[in-house]
Enzyme design. Structure first.
Site, PDB file in Angstrom:
ATOM      1  CB  ILE A  71      36.257  -0.461   9.536  1.00 40.65           C
ATOM      2  CG1 ILE A  71      35.582   0.822   9.026  1.00 40.65           C
ATOM      3  CG2 ILE A  71      35.729  -0.829  10.924  1.00 40.65           C
ATOM      4  CD1 ILE A  71      34.107   0.676   8.728  1.00 40.65           C
TER       5      ILE A  71
ATOM      6  CB  THR B 265      26.364  -0.408   6.107  1.00 40.01           C
ATOM      7  OG1 THR B 265      25.948   0.927   5.859  1.00 40.01           O
ATOM      8  CG2 THR B 265      25.708  -1.284   5.048  1.00 40.01           C
ATOM      9  CG  ASP B 266      23.826   3.871   8.446  1.00 41.82           C
ATOM     10  OD1 ASP B 266      24.481   3.616   7.421  1.00 41.82           O
ATOM     11  OD2 ASP B 266      23.791   5.010   8.954  1.00 41.82           O
ATOM     12  CD  GLU B 267      25.607   3.525   2.857  1.00 42.98           C
ATOM     13  OE1 GLU B 267      25.328   3.342   1.669  1.00 42.98           O
ATOM     14  OE2 GLU B 267      26.663   4.048   3.244  1.00 42.98           O
TER      15      GLU B 267
ATOM     16  CE1 TYR C 113      28.861  -1.531   1.172  1.00 43.96           C
ATOM     17  CE2 TYR C 113      27.518   0.385   1.742  1.00 43.96           C
ATOM     18  CZ  TYR C 113      28.427  -0.604   2.104  1.00 43.96           C
ATOM     19  OH  TYR C 113      28.886  -0.665   3.399  1.00 43.96           O
TER      20      TYR C 113
ATOM     21  CE  LYS D   4      28.057  -4.847   4.548  1.00 41.90           C
ATOM     22  NZ  LYS D   4      29.292  -5.599   4.932  1.00 41.90           N
TER      23      LYS D   4
ATOM     24  NE  ARG E  57      25.302   9.351   3.231  1.00 41.21           N
ATOM     25  CZ  ARG E  57      24.200   9.622   2.537  1.00 41.21           C
ATOM     26  NH1 ARG E  57      23.202  10.295   3.117  1.00 41.21           N
ATOM     27  NH2 ARG E  57      24.066   9.215   1.287  1.00 41.21           N
TER      28      ARG E  57
ATOM     29  NE  ARG F  44      27.015   8.103  -4.094  1.00 40.99           N
ATOM     30  CZ  ARG F  44      27.554   7.987  -2.875  1.00 40.99           C
ATOM     31  NH1 ARG F  44      26.771   7.828  -1.814  1.00 40.99           N
ATOM     32  NH2 ARG F  44      28.852   8.013  -2.712  1.00 40.99           N
TER      33      ARG F  44
END
Ligand code: NAD
Ligand code: TYD
Length: 350
Positions: free
Chosen positions: A13, A131-133, A156, A160, A220, A287
């Site tokens: 990005i 991130t939206d995560e 992750y 974030k 997603r 996962r």
């Protein structure tokens, strides 16, 4: 603001953001700071590397002294912070490196900004790209809004989320001018082929198995990377200090449905019989902690700042598959010894 530090500009990005700013704003000096980890690649930027308003600096955001020196040497006015460890599967294997770069590295940049910007913070901005995560996982209903409570599940997303909290804490505590955006999954050119879309395009080309996690039913919300870069441009120039903006394209796909679109598009462009590569689909162990669904409500960004995605998904996917098929040199340069080792470690026992 004249001298803009973009971190992580050699990544996926970041390279699109650097390219947009260098080309669109000849009066800005763009300083691209990147450690060139496995995910950083200066070949992502060959078209602008000689531009007079562009400088590359190789440095690690965790290195306090060097980061502080860079702020004074380049007289940095504003930061767009993208540098991060970004792949969920790697975070499951090595969470500590995510805490180091994503949390400590971000804090280090905040400290350098605060101490170099001399207190009045006029004409300064620290823009944190997230991130939206961080919002966790949705059921089949609802969307993430800017008010959704944080509920990260992977190392992750936890790292974030932590970095987002530090950025807000610097606004609340020191009035450091900040803005944050939380974006959905990106796709497009120059994405490292460990992420779903470039990995699967590369495997289709090479007739390798397509490792679908679990039943392929996770959802997603996909956004074309150039539209993310456009949103960052709008938020950087017009975003309200201290605010958060969600970025997404209202474009949800079940993994298995998206994979079938990829196969159809790639088979057509490769001159294969339609759907021939569906036999490559291989269901593998899921996962750990796999978030079920992400979906972004980006209406605040549309209503307040007028941003909307420019591309329909079908057009974006066509462009993306074409790009990877036409840029096999770029892919082959990455799919080297280290990548092969990563791939066999990640997928051998699934
Ligand atoms: P990427 O992994 O492709 O690129 C990350 C870049 O950061 C690389 O160039 C790498 O060399 C650099 N970097 C890593 N550690 C560093 C360090 N310690 N010091 C300096 N540079 C370092 O990631 P991306 O997909 O381009 O993501 C960029 C940002 O956008 C990240 O902050 C990520 O959390 C966020 N984001 C990504 C997505 C997505 O779908 N990819 C979606 C929303 C938000
Ligand atoms: P990814 O591109 O890693 O993004 P994220 O985990 O940040 O959303 O993965 C997108 C989706 O695809 C996610 O649900 C996991 C799934 N996936 C697979 O099924 N197989 C794979 O080999 C990869 C890399 C991902």
């Amino acid at each position: 603001m004249k001298n803009i530090l973009i971190t992580g500009g050699a990544g996926f990005i970041g390279s699109h953001v650097v390219r947009l700013f260098v080309n669109k704003y000849p009066d800005y000096n763009i300083i691209n700071l990147d450690a060139l980890t496995y995910a950083g690649n200066l070949k992502n930027l060959t078209d602008i590397e000689n531009a007079s308003n562009y400088t590359f600096v190789k440095a690690d955001i965790c290195d306090e002294k060097i980061i502080d020196n860079i702020f004074s040497e380049y007289n940095i006015d504003a930061v767009i912070h993208l540098a991060a460890e970004s792949h969920v599967d790697r975070s499951i294997k090595d969470p500590l490196s995510f805490a180091k770069t994503n949390v400590i590295g971000t804090l280090n940049l905040l400290q350098a900004a605060k101490s170099n910007w001399n207190g009045d913070f006029k004409n300064n901005l620290f823009y944190h790209v997230s991130t939206d995560e961080v919002y966790g996982s949705l059921t089949d209903q609802g969307f993430f809004t800017e008010k959704t409570p944080y509920d990260p599940h992977s190392p992750y997303s936890a790292s974030k989320a932590s970095s987002d909290h530090f950025v807000r804490a610097f606004f609340d505590t020191y009035r450091l001018p900040i803005v944050i955006s939380n974006c959905s999954n990106n796709y497009g050119s120059y994405q490292f082929p460990e992420k779903l879309i470039p990995l699967f395009i590369n495997n289709i080309c090479n007739n390798k198995p397509l490792p679908v996690y679990g039943k392929g039913e996770n959802v997603r919300d996909w956004l074309f990377v150039n539209d993310h870069a456009r949103a960052i441009d709008v938020i950087f120039h017009k975003g309200k200090l201290g605010d958060t903006y969600n970025i997404g394209g209202f474009n949800e796909w079940k993994n298995i449905d998206l994979i079938k679109v990829l196969i159809k598009t790639a088979d057509r462009l490769l001159g294969r019989e339609e759907g021939a590569s569906e036999s490559l689909i291989t269901y593998v162990t899921d996962r750990a902690g796999h978030d079920y669904r992400y979906a972004i409500d980006s209406s605040k960004l549309k209503d307040e700042l007028g941003w909307e995605p420019s591309l329909q998904f079908e057009e974006g996917i066509e462009k993306t598959v074409k790009w990877y098929l036409e840029n096999t040199d770029w892919v082959e340069n990455i799919v080297n010894g280290d990548y092969q080792k990563y791939y066999s470690e990640m997928y051998e026992n699934r």
